[in-house]
Design an enzyme around this catalytic site. Structure first.
Site, short mmCIF file in Angstrom:
data_model
loop_
_atom_site.label_atom_id
_atom_site.label_comp_id
_atom_site.label_asym_id
_atom_site.label_seq_id
_atom_site.Cartn_x
_atom_site.Cartn_y
_atom_site.Cartn_z
N LYS A 24 5.95 -39.79 3.86
CA LYS A 24 6.05 -38.39 4.28
C LYS A 24 4.98 -37.58 3.56
O LYS A 24 4.98 -37.49 2.33
CB LYS A 24 7.44 -37.86 3.95
CG LYS A 24 7.63 -36.40 4.37
CD LYS A 24 9.06 -35.95 4.19
CE LYS A 24 9.22 -34.50 4.59
NZ LYS A 24 10.60 -34.02 4.41
N LYS A 62 5.58 -39.77 8.80
CA LYS A 62 5.71 -38.37 9.21
C LYS A 62 4.61 -37.54 8.56
O LYS A 62 4.40 -37.69 7.36
CB LYS A 62 7.08 -37.89 8.74
CG LYS A 62 7.39 -36.46 9.06
CD LYS A 62 8.69 -36.08 8.42
CE LYS A 62 8.86 -34.59 8.58
NZ LYS A 62 9.88 -34.05 7.77
#
Ligand code: PBG
Length: 322
Positions: free
Chosen positions: A194, A247
């Site tokens: 992330k 992400k």
């Protein structure tokens, strides 16, 4: 020596042959639709930076989930926005909190697969993803709170938990806690890779989770890094993650490909709020063909190697390929 050229156009002649040789496909089986749940009744409020996306109270969430099932969407990921926020994010692990109530209501009224985002940022008064000590998010004291949150979601009936906080060791801590409470069959989809991304901007409007000081760069990843993604994915796999997420998605297709090639795990990609808002803005101005631009973005994520896509476009996809 003879020279020849390849007639690639032979296999592009019409849709029948194009679809016969098509290498990737997108189906509703691949998609997870995010939902933002607020406390109260009769609330359905559009997120200003995300046209078509709403914060909804539980009564509306139940209607929405029935509609999603009718459309053929099979899974949702829930984000809770509590009225009360404090330093320790206590609503996150309150068995009667907004998310826990939402899970129970959804499960009573539908068969949709319920995934929950496990993080503190929507629940803390300072908007950070953990407990603050000396002006920074303290890793190890945050772990137990995340584990309590995950267990509380599982008790309420969640099918899967998805930790998004980026604390080190949280997958292991959550796995142990779930197992010790008997939830050894609840999978963990880890937001393993992330990045500290500006593309989360619109989400923070939707989830009311903007940090009140500083930013998330002491725990989320530097967008310039590629090898670090492999280390993050590996450590979460070793800690017991069942699905590895990358992400954001569209600006990080190379990373999705790297993770796909390196690990024999299901890979998820989060087509985040800013990717949605950017494309929607272009559509609203008449700059893009709506259906084509939506499908092109999503098939690119599949082509990069994702098995699963979390996307605010899921309902549009259902309409398009329905
Ligand atoms: C919570 C969380 C965020 C997103 C998913 N879980 C925001 C953040 O890290 O600031 C982003 C989702 C999106 O932008 O659509 N930590």
């Amino acid at each position: 020596m003879t020279f020849a050229f390849n007639r690639g156009r032979r296999l592009r002649k019409n849709e029948i042959i194009r679809s016969m040789v098509r290498e990737n496909s997108l189906t509703l089986d691949d998609l997870i639709y995010p939902l933002f749940v607020v406390e109260g009744n009769g609330i359905k409020k559009e997120v200003s930076s995300m046209p078509g996306i709403y914060q909804m109270s539980i009564d509306y969430i139940v209607d929405e989930v029935r509609e999603l099932e009718r459309l053929g969407i099979k899974a949702v990921i829930l984000f809770g926005i509590p009225d009360h926020k404090d330093e320790f994010g206590s609503e996150a692990y309150n068995d009667n909190g907004v998310i826990q109530q939402a899970i129970r209501a959804i499960k009573e009224n539908s068969n949709i697969y319920v995934i929950t985002d496990v993080c503190m940022c929507e629940y803390t008064s300072h908007g950070h993803c953990g407990i603050i000590v000396d002006g920074d998010v303290d890793n190890d004291s945050t772990l137990n709170y995340l584990a309590m949150e995950a267990v509380s979601h599982a008790k309420a009936g969640a099918d899967m938990v998805a930790p998004s906080d980026m604390m080190d060791g949280r997958v292991l801590t959550i796995r142990r806690s779930l197992d010790s409470e008997g939830f050894y069959n609840i999978p963990i989809m880890s937001y393993a890779v992330k990045y500290a991304s500006a593309f989360y901007g619109p989400f923070r409007d939707a989830a009311e989770s903007t940090p009140q000081f500083g930013d998330r760069r002491s725990y989320q990843m530097d967008p310039a890094n590629r090898l670090e993604a492999l280390r993050e994915a590996r450590s979460d796999i070793n800690e017991g993650a069942d699905i590895i997420m990358v992400k954001p998605a569209l600006p990080y297709l190379d990373i999705i490909r790297d993770v796909r090639e390196k690990f024999d795990m299901p890979v998820a990609a989060y087509n985040v709020s800013g990717e949605y808002s950017m494309i929607m803005a272009g559509i609203q101005r008449g700059w893009f063909d709506k259906d084509r631009v939506i499908m092109e973005g999503l098939i690119s994520i599949k082509r990069a190697g994702a098995d699963i896509i979390l996307t605010y476009f899921a309902k549009e996809v259902a309409r398009i390929i329905g």
